[in-house]
Motif scaffolding. Structure first.
Motif, short mmCIF file in Angstrom:
data_model
loop_
_atom_site.label_atom_id
_atom_site.label_comp_id
_atom_site.label_asym_id
_atom_site.label_seq_id
_atom_site.Cartn_x
_atom_site.Cartn_y
_atom_site.Cartn_z
N ALA A 89 0.82 -1.21 0.00
CA ALA A 89 0.00 0.00 0.00
C ALA A 89 0.85 1.25 0.00
O ALA A 89 0.45 2.28 -0.56
N ARG A 90 2.01 1.19 0.63
CA ARG A 90 2.89 2.37 0.62
C ARG A 90 3.42 2.66 -0.78
O ARG A 90 3.76 3.79 -1.10
N ARG A 124 -2.91 2.87 -2.05
CA ARG A 124 -4.28 2.45 -1.80
C ARG A 124 -4.27 1.15 -1.01
O ARG A 124 -3.26 0.44 -0.97
N MET A 125 -5.41 0.86 -0.36
CA MET A 125 -5.60 -0.42 0.30
C MET A 125 -7.03 -0.86 0.02
O MET A 125 -7.97 -0.07 0.15
N MET A 130 -7.71 6.90 2.35
CA MET A 130 -8.96 6.56 1.69
C MET A 130 -8.97 5.08 1.28
O MET A 130 -8.86 4.75 0.09
N PRO A 131 -9.09 4.15 2.21
CA PRO A 131 -9.18 2.74 1.83
C PRO A 131 -10.42 2.48 0.99
O PRO A 131 -11.44 3.16 1.12
N ILE A 132 -10.32 1.49 0.10
CA ILE A 132 -11.42 1.12 -0.79
C ILE A 132 -12.08 -0.15 -0.28
O ILE A 132 -11.43 -1.18 -0.14
N LEU A 133 -13.37 -0.08 0.00
CA LEU A 133 -14.12 -1.25 0.43
C LEU A 133 -14.80 -1.86 -0.78
O LEU A 133 -15.50 -1.16 -1.53
N LYS A 141 -1.27 16.10 -0.18
CA LYS A 141 -1.10 16.85 -1.43
C LYS A 141 -0.67 15.91 -2.56
O LYS A 141 -1.15 16.02 -3.70
N LEU A 142 0.22 14.97 -2.26
CA LEU A 142 0.64 14.02 -3.28
C LEU A 142 -0.53 13.15 -3.72
O LEU A 142 -0.69 12.86 -4.91
N GLU A 143 -1.38 12.75 -2.77
CA GLU A 143 -2.55 11.96 -3.12
C GLU A 143 -3.54 12.79 -3.94
O GLU A 143 -4.18 12.28 -4.87
N PHE A 144 -3.67 14.08 -3.59
CA PHE A 144 -4.54 14.97 -4.36
C PHE A 144 -4.06 15.05 -5.81
O PHE A 144 -4.84 14.90 -6.75
#
Length: 623
Positions: free
Chosen positions: A251-252, A256-257, A299-302, A607-610
């Motif tokens: 994930a790193r 995402r997870m 923001m994990p994805i279910l 910010k990097l995720e944005f």
């Protein structure tokens, strides 16, 4: 309590370059080492390791820390687990905080030995003659030998006393305490797992703490299909996520997870190349598991099945997450095609199909709105009022005041648009102007609020003075402007939020002011209004790299509305995020502290995720 002196001694005994070099390729550069940063994707090395100073630093993303920080941030260990791991390598004893804690630690260590022995026995039995049925089942799932070995598949043979005989070196109470044997009053203890395909469940360090078993005999209809270990001193199912020790490092890298319903789904995704998947263990996702996910990604994805049960599972997760929400931390949700689990989808359409679904994960608010809207028929005023009551009841559970306020506003707006559909009023130039408070039924502005003035020479002059020399022009702004002009009927949906966002391109103010004028908006009309303000419409050269779907000439209206809404959200979020990052950076420069550094790093990661979200959205139509 570990003293600072003891921690300093631990850091001094650990070679940081040797520690990091186990998972990252380092190159000697003078008195330091260099590498491509393991915390973000890059093509040229900006990550340095300095053994003399005892820290690593990335000049690209700002990752910084010592040996302990490396073990917590990169390896995913808790602080004390990281300290114990490093102390073991350094030959140091970790001071026990008190005799009771030392006794508990010793007890856990002995149970770890029991679980390790049980896992060895299960693996051995799988390859023995009695494991033939389990091997046949694995063949039907399509798992290759490497996957079987990596995830530690084993087999628990039939027989109520097989484990007791195999693990005779451990006393009966230890096997019972570890959850491997069941003690019933008035009867002899017996093995918990019998005739089952076995999977080890590990802690953050990869140590076996529990087991899950799938039944193989089809005639045992009274037995549960899947059986997990009970809670023990090692295992708390509500605080454990299956495969987290493997998923956290992955994930790193991916950012995402993915949370799926069971461990077989996790293994199917891993076999398809998606290594950052985890699963709860026989229960709905708990508050503790949500917090555990947020330690690794914001923001994990279910991922839920597309049937009614999957919908109920999604709502359970949402209701548990709402009270916990905090800035930048939420959930995204994916629904699989009905009747399919991840393994079915991968086998039917390949890994690209699951990747496509994950890339289109929807926000928590969107799923909440749709679930409550579709829950019951809404064919009476009372039913519609019930929908609003349910939505506001959810909002009332949100503890963070700013998030609660934003949810309340957004859900109220969606409810109003649904319950009171917009009326198309033809503007009559000769008609008398309505009172300010009664104007603009079509727009967002409600009675009691000042409605935007229609464009007049006086209002245009005020607008030019208000925006002269101000505002920010960039590709995202130009693309959103172009989208609003292509779909002018959507301006009313975003007008108020845009008008409250500081520092935007002045062209936004010009078109938003027209939202409540009463006339149906058209692209040509908006172009004329911009020209009257001394402003040019956005040209394709301003957003040439932004290939949003809503800019396409053949875009589906509903899809365009959804994607344009996401782009507006990014545009509105950006100024606040950049301002917060600027404040945090200034604080860190003036106040060299762990808290200041942590806050800066959190915002930098956000910010990097944005930027990554924006890049994914803006290039989605490129293919």
């Amino acid at each position: 309590m570990l003293s600072p002196q003891w921690l300093d001694q631990l850091r001094a005994r650990v070679s940081l370059s040797a520690l990091i070099g186990r998972s990252t390729r380092l190159t000697k550069a003078g008195r330091e080492y260099k590498a491509c940063c393991p915390f973000h994707n890059e093509k040229s090395p900006s990550f340095t390791v300095n053994d003399e100073k005892g820290f690593y630093h990335c000049f690209g993303c700002g990752a910084h820390g010592d040996a302990i920080r490396w073990m917590t941030d990169h390896q995913g260990l808790a602080f004390m687990d990281a300290v114990k791991e490093l102390a073991l390598e350094a030959g140091m004893d970790v001071p026990a905080p008190d005799p009771h804690a030392a006794q508990a630690a010793e007890k856990r260590d002995s149970l770890h030995d029991v679980m390790a022995s049980a896992q060895e026995w299960f693996v051995h039995t799988l390859s023995a003659p009695e494991g033939a049925a389990a091997r046949a089942y694995l063949a039907t799932r399509g798992f290759d030998a490497l996957t079987v070995q990596r995830f530690g598949f084993g087999y628990a043979p039939e027989g109520r006393q097989a484990m007791k005989a195999a693990l005779s070196q451990y006393p009966e109470p230890k096997l019972i305490e570890a959850g491997l044997r069941i003690e019933v009053e008035g009867r002899d203890p017996y093995d918990r797992f019998r005739g089952r395909l076995m999977l080890p469940i590990a802690d953050a360090r990869g140590r076996t703490i529990a087991f899950g078993g799938r039944i193989l005999a089809k005639d045992k209809t009274d037995a549960p299909k899947y059986l997990n270990s009970p809670d023990t001193p090692l295992f708390d199912k509500g605080r454990t996520l299956y495969n987290l020790h493997r998923a956290a490092p992955a994930a790193r890298q991916s950012g995402r997870m993915v949370v799926v319903e069971g461990y077989m789904d996790v293994i199917a995704l891993a076999a398809a190349g998606i290594a950052e998947a985890v699963a709860p263990l026989g229960t709905a996702l708990t508050e503790q598991q949500i917090e555990l996910l947020w330690r690794h990604v914001e923001m994990p994805i279910l991922c839920f099945d597309g049937d009614a049960a999957g919908q109920r599972a999604a709502m359970r997760a949402i209701t548990r997450a709402l009270p916990l929400l905090r800035p930048a931390h939420s959930l995204r949700i994916v629904r699989l095609p009905e009747g399919m689990d991840p393994d079915d989808l991968i086998k039917a359409k390949g890994s690209a199909a699951i990747e496509a679904l994950l890339s289109e994960a929807r926000g928590l608010l969107e799923v909440l709105w749709e679930a409550e809207r579709d829950l019951l028929p809404l064919d009476t005023p009372e039913a519609k009022a019930g929908l609003k009551a349910r939505l506001m009841a959810h909002v009332d559970t949100i503890a963070h005041p700013d998030i609660a306020s934003l949810y309340r506003r957004e859900l109220n707006e969606r409810y109003s648009q649904f319950a009171f559909p917009r009326r198309e009023d033809r503007w009559q130039p000769s008609a008398p102007r309505a009172p300010r408070q009664a104007q603009s039924r079509a727009g967002r502005w409600q009675p009691g609020r000042p409605a935007p003035e229609p464009s007049t020479p006086e209002s245009l002059d005020r607008l030019r003075k208000a925006t002269a020399g101000g505002g920010s022009r960039d590709a995202l702004s130009a693309a959103v402007l172009a989208g609003l002009m292509r779909w002018p009927e959507l301006i009313h949906r975003h007008g108020e939020a845009l008008s409250r966002t500081p520092g935007l391109d002045p062209r936004f103010m010009a078109i938003v002011q027209c939202c409540g004028a009463g006339a149906p908006l058209e692209t040509a009309t908006l172009t004329t209004i911009l020209s009257a303000n001394g402003l040019e419409p956005p040209s394709p050269s301003e957003y040439s790299d932004m290939r949003f779907g809503f800019l396409s000439a053949v875009a589906d209206p509903d899809q365009a509305a959804a994607e344009l809404g996401q782009a507006v959200e990014l545009l509105i979020e950006r100024p606040a995020l950049e301002a917060a990052l600027g404040r945090a950076t200034a604080r860190f420069e003036n106040e060299i502290s762990e808290d200041a550094f942590a806050e800066q790093q959190r915002l930098l990661k956000r910010k990097l995720e944005f930027d990554d979200r924006l890049r994914q959205m803006a290039t989605r139509q490129a293919s």
